[in-house]
Design a protein around this motif. Structure first.
Motif, PDB file in Angstrom:
ATOM      1  N   LEU A   1      -8.356  69.203 -31.835  1.00 29.84           N
ATOM      2  CA  LEU A   1      -8.189  70.350 -30.408  1.00 29.84           C
ATOM      3  C   LEU A   1      -9.452  70.823 -29.904  1.00 29.84           C
ATOM      4  O   LEU A   1      -9.719  70.915 -28.663  1.00 29.84           O
ATOM      5  CB  LEU A   1      -7.445  71.539 -30.873  1.00 29.84           C
ATOM      6  N   THR A   2     -10.379  71.023 -30.680  1.00 33.58           N
ATOM      7  CA  THR A   2     -11.810  71.556 -30.238  1.00 33.58           C
ATOM      8  C   THR A   2     -12.537  70.393 -29.892  1.00 33.58           C
ATOM      9  O   THR A   2     -13.629  71.021 -29.181  1.00 33.58           O
ATOM     10  CB  THR A   2     -12.476  72.337 -31.466  1.00 33.58           C
TER      11      THR A   2
ATOM     12  N   ALA B   1      -2.097  71.983 -27.325  1.00 32.56           N
ATOM     13  CA  ALA B   1      -2.483  73.320 -26.954  1.00 32.56           C
ATOM     14  C   ALA B   1      -1.318  74.400 -26.767  1.00 32.56           C
ATOM     15  O   ALA B   1      -1.297  75.794 -27.088  1.00 32.56           O
ATOM     16  CB  ALA B   1      -3.686  73.219 -26.114  1.00 32.56           C
TER      17      ALA B   1
ATOM     18  N   HIS C   1      -1.111  77.687 -29.305  1.00 36.90           N
ATOM     19  CA  HIS C   1      -1.977  78.716 -28.812  1.00 36.90           C
ATOM     20  C   HIS C   1      -1.706  80.000 -29.329  1.00 36.90           C
ATOM     21  O   HIS C   1      -2.581  81.072 -29.336  1.00 36.90           O
ATOM     22  CB  HIS C   1      -2.232  78.626 -27.460  1.00 36.90           C
TER      23      HIS C   1
ATOM     24  N   GLU D   1     -10.893  78.463 -31.572  1.00 37.26           N
ATOM     25  CA  GLU D   1      -9.693  77.799 -31.644  1.00 37.26           C
ATOM     26  C   GLU D   1      -8.535  77.865 -30.572  1.00 37.26           C
ATOM     27  O   GLU D   1      -7.952  77.243 -29.796  1.00 37.26           O
ATOM     28  CB  GLU D   1      -9.099  77.212 -32.971  1.00 37.26           C
TER      29      GLU D   1
ATOM     30  N   ALA E   1      -7.481  76.622 -26.997  1.00 36.11           N
ATOM     31  CA  ALA E   1      -5.794  76.391 -26.962  1.00 36.11           C
ATOM     32  C   ALA E   1      -5.403  77.352 -25.639  1.00 36.11           C
ATOM     33  O   ALA E   1      -4.655  76.713 -24.697  1.00 36.11           O
ATOM     34  CB  ALA E   1      -4.957  76.695 -28.070  1.00 36.11           C
TER      35      ALA E   1
ATOM     36  N   LEU F   1      -6.539  75.674 -22.404  1.00 35.32           N
ATOM     37  CA  LEU F   1      -5.758  74.539 -21.882  1.00 35.32           C
ATOM     38  C   LEU F   1      -4.497  74.956 -21.355  1.00 35.32           C
ATOM     39  O   LEU F   1      -3.891  74.244 -20.531  1.00 35.32           O
ATOM     40  CB  LEU F   1      -5.534  73.585 -22.981  1.00 35.32           C
TER      41      LEU F   1
END
Length: 857
Positions: free
Chosen positions: A600-601, A614, A618, A627, A631, A634
């Protein structure tokens, strides 16, 4: 009193046709108080009754007729007609008579029909009166002959015997009329009836072998020929007054089924004539009870389920009830359990469970009761192969289920190899919810998951021996629970062992996680040797006919992940494919979300699957601040790209999340800008300016502006879209006004972006507009100021009126790569158009302190 032998001459008057009966030999009348205490008056009455019976029976019969009648006092009268030897052409005959009073021995040694055509009828009566008055049977009607006759007349035997039995069921029962061409055939029918009836009834049967006027005959069975006055086609006679058995082609009386008759006929067909019940047996109270006949059928080996199914429904039920009683009462001489079981199984192939249940229940109850009493093995399964219906099984469960389940609890403390029989009975009789079955399943699973143990083979043999689908499901479901996630290696070891064949044989009823492990062993081994994402994709393929991957189920996905990667991680390019296969929600449901956070990152590339993950993750509490910010960024950008909603809030929030998520992976940030550009492209001109999004866009990075330009231009690639815009001059004016506004701050590239936007969007539209539509644009801009009208006119002059080269199929106005031709478009008296790459200067219209996020209202 005994009338020994009598002889009469039966003659007719030639003119009137009246019958004359002349005694030729008659006994002396007894003296008063003489023999048997009968006086002369009673003797005369008896003699009158005898002569009346002879007259009614034989007056219009041909010679050679045998009859047996009953007198009012209960005595029997046997008459035999013979021709006149002196005058054979005359219509007269001699009648030889034997009278046997009630209680006198005679027919207990023979059947009257056995005297048919006996030469001893011609022998004189002993002078001293002490000889036997009965003719001697000569064996014309022995059993082999009757067996052949019954087999030849197979379809008529049961209906005939049914009517014979009813002669004793109803004292006023209807007479039986037998129509045959040959009197010999009638005699065989009568002999067949005598051989089938119980002894007492056979001696009491009355008959006449041939009668021209059967309406007057007083006997139970009356034979007729084709010339008889009896109308064999009269429905009143055939269906209501008589029971007619027509061997001459007539319809005969309709068959009325009777159990005794059908079983007796079956014995005749099998070549085993029925034998009467022994004195003192239970059936002597009802001489027509089917129990004796059923036992005879079983003993001779002629009874089979296939044969019994030919019986009428009521008869078949009576036979099954009799067999069930025999199964309950195993006294001496009764059929063996094995024979009854065979018949029950054969019946089950053809009959419904409601018919066979009584016998099947009786057989099972006997064995189960013995097993419970002795607490020993049965030797054979009493349920398999027997046609037990659901109602019968419920009855067995209520009677024996709890007892066998308790017995199973005791038995599973011993070796696994001894469980098969008690486990099967507990399953069938008590279901799969009892404590004994649950304990057995748990122990079977523990043993199976130790494939190197010595009892694993015994557990597999027990499962195969029981063969119960419900037990197999329970065991596989328990294996699925015990081998989820990282414990899947236990099932893999079982599948790789020789005992794993049982699991593979039942994979169609196994839970998804078990099927996954089985497939992982298959595809991961020789010759495929799949690994990593290739193995994951193969295992995640939907089953035939399904559309959803098994990996969409979180527990299954957890198992699948452990099978493929265990404690390791997939390669970074594999994460989008994993999410595409199983879905982000399934990843989180399988508690695998933390394994995706590094992707994700730092995804390395931007994919829709990254956005989907995401959005799903999130709000999860286990995320770090960075993080969570990535998320949320996005998710925010994706929502804005879909809806273009609340642009002011999005503009403010983006920078905040960007700072919180720093440093951002370059592909990730580029993807966020792409989503933001799509949302900005969806804003109306008014919202674009009033929300501050225009200022945000004008000062943004080149990537965002590039994505915005591409998103807007894409809207004008459609010919229909361009035509619709040409018909909306107000919208064209607003777009021109917004894009050409002079802003306080812009990026270095923004003027060039605006120029490309105008040329590739409104420039295409303007070339489609007529003079009236262009004038409408100028009018709307004039409402703002004359400067805007001048700007519009100068810009349209630069666009020119050439052919639109961006519309597919249109010819290019100039050779590609050589630019636009010079000249044209300048309005005299107006300022010259700006040079390429320059924008005209416009006076600022915004107050000092203007913020891109808070434009003036």
């Amino acid at each position: 009193m005994v009338i020994r032998r009598l002889s009469y001459l039966l003659d007719r008057e030639p003119d009137t046709g009246s019958v004359r009966l002349q005694p030729i030999r008659s006994p002396e009348p007894p003296r008063s108080g003489g023999e048997g205490g009968v006086d002369a008056g009673a003797f005369d009455d008896l003699l009158a009754q005898v002569e009346q019976v002879i007259t009614l029976t034989h007056r219009r019969t041909p010679h050679g007729v045998l009859s047996c009648s009953r007198l009012p006092d209960g005595g029997s009268l046997l008459c035999n007609g013979r021709t006149d030897g002196e005058q054979p052409g005359e219509r007269r005959q001699f009648i030889d008579v034997v009278h046997l009073p009630t209680g006198v021995a005679g027919f207990d040694r023979m059947w009257p029909i056995d005297t048919w055509r006996s030469r001893s009828w011609d022998a004189p009566d002993p002078a001293d009166g002490r000889g036997d008055p009965l003719p001697v049977p000569e064996g014309h009607l022995d059993l082999p002959l009757l067996v052949r006759f019954a087999q030849e007349q197979a379809s008529r035997v049961a209906p005939f015997l049914a009517d014979v039995r009813r002669l004793w069921a109803d004292p006023a029962g209807r007479q039986i009329v037998i129509a045959e061409e040959d009197p010999e055939t009638v005699v065989r029918w009568i002999a067949l009836a005598c051989a089938s009836l119980p002894e007492q009834h056979a001696r009491e049967l009355t008959f006449v072998t041939r009668a021209d006027e059967p309406h007057d005959a007083p006997q139970q069975i009356v034979g007729i020929g084709p010339d008889s006055s009896f109308d064999r086609h009269d429905p009143l006679l055939v269906e209501h007054l008589y029971r007619v058995h027509d061997g001459l082609g007539g319809p005969g009386s309709p068959y009325v089924p009777d159990t005794w008759a059908e079983l007796t006929a079956a014995l005749w067909q099998a070549g085993a004539p029925p034998t009467p019940s022994a004195p003192g047996t239970a059936e002597t109270g009802d001489p027509f009870a089917p129990a004796t006949l059923v036992r005879q059928l079983l003993r001779t080996g002629t009874a089979s389920g296939d044969g019994l199914t030919t019986l009428h429904r009521d008869s078949l039920r009576a036979v099954v009830d009799t067999l069930a009683q025999a199964a309950r009462d195993q006294s001496q001489g009764s059929p063996a359990i094995e024979e009854l079981t065979r018949v029950c199984q054969e019946l089950g192939k053809h009959c419904t469970e409601s018919v066979t249940d009584p016998l099947a229940l009786a057989l099972v109850r006997r064995r189960l009761a013995a097993a419970l009493d002795q607490d020993t093995a049965l030797g054979q399964d009493p349920l398999v192969g027997l046609p037990l219906g659901e109602a019968a099984r419920r009855s067995l469960r209520s009677e024996f289920g709890l007892g066998f389940d308790k017995g199973l609890v005791r038995r599973i403390r011993g070796p696994v190899a001894t469980w098969a029989e008690p486990l099967h009975l507990a399953l069938v009789l008590h279901g799969d919810q009892g404590p004994g079955v649950e304990d057995a399943v748990n122990k079977l699973v523990r043993v199976l998951l130790q494939p190197r143990g010595r009892e694993c083979a015994d557990a597999v043999n027990v499962l195969k021996s029981v063969g119960h689908q419900g037990l197999n499901r329970l065991v596989l479901a328990r294996i699925a629970v015990e081998t989820t996630g990282r414990r899947s290696h236990l099932l893999r070891e079982l599948l790789r062992s020789p005992h794993g064949e049982w699991v593979r044989a039942h994979r169609d009823i196994a839970p998804p996680s078990v099927r996954l492990v089985e497939q992982a062993v298959w595809w991961g081994g020789s010759p495929h040797h799949l690994r990593g994402i290739d193995l994951f994709a193969k295992l995640a393929e939907p089953a035939p006919g399904a559309t959803v991957s098994p990996a969409a189920d979180p527990p299954t996905l957890e198992t699948l992940w452990g099978l493929v990667w265990g404690a390791d991680q997939p390669e970074r390019p594999d994460f989008p494919r994993i999410v595409r296969i199983c879905g982000a929600e399934a990843v989180l449901g399988a508690n695998l979300g933390t394994r995706f956070l590094a992707w994700l990152t730092s995804p390395g590339r931007f994919d829709q699957e990254l956005v989907d993950f995401a959005r799903a993750v999130h709000r999860r509490p286990e995320l770090t601040k960075r993080e969570r910010a990535i998320a949320q960024l996005l998710a925010l950008a994706d929502d804005f790209a879909r809806t273009s909603h609340a642009p002011r809030d999005v503009v403010d929030r983006v920078e905040e999340l960007r700072r919180a998520g720093s440093p951002l992976d370059v592909p990730l940030w580029d993807g966020v800008q792409y989503l933001l550009a799509r949302g900005l492209a969806g804003l109306s001109p008014h919202d674009l300016y009033q929300s501050g999004a225009l200022s945000f866009l004008a000062t943004a990075e080149p990537a965002l502006q590039r994505h915005y330009r591409a998103a807007v231009v894409a809207e004008f690639a459609d010919d229909a879209k361009v035509n619709r815009m040409a018909a909306q001059p107000e919208t064209v004016a607003d777009l021109f006004y917004v894009w050409r506004r002079e802003l306080t701050r812009t990026s270095r590239d923004w003027p060039f972006v605006v120029d490309e936007l105008l040329r590739n969007t409104l420039g295409v539209v303007v070339r489609r507009m007529n003079d009236e539509q262009r004038g409408a644009v100028a009018t709307r801009l004039a409402g703002r100021s004359n400067n805007w009208v001048q700007n519009w006119l100068r810009w349209t002059n630069g666009v020119g009126d050439g052919v639109d080269t961006r519309i597919p199929g249109r010819p290019a106005p100039h050779p590609p790569g050589q630019g636009r031709p010079q000249g044209g478009g300048h309005v005299p008296g107006q300022p010259p158009p700006p040079r390429p790459g320059e924008l005209p200067t416009y006076p600022p219209e915004y107050p000092s302190g203007y913020s891109p996020s808070h434009p003036p209202r």
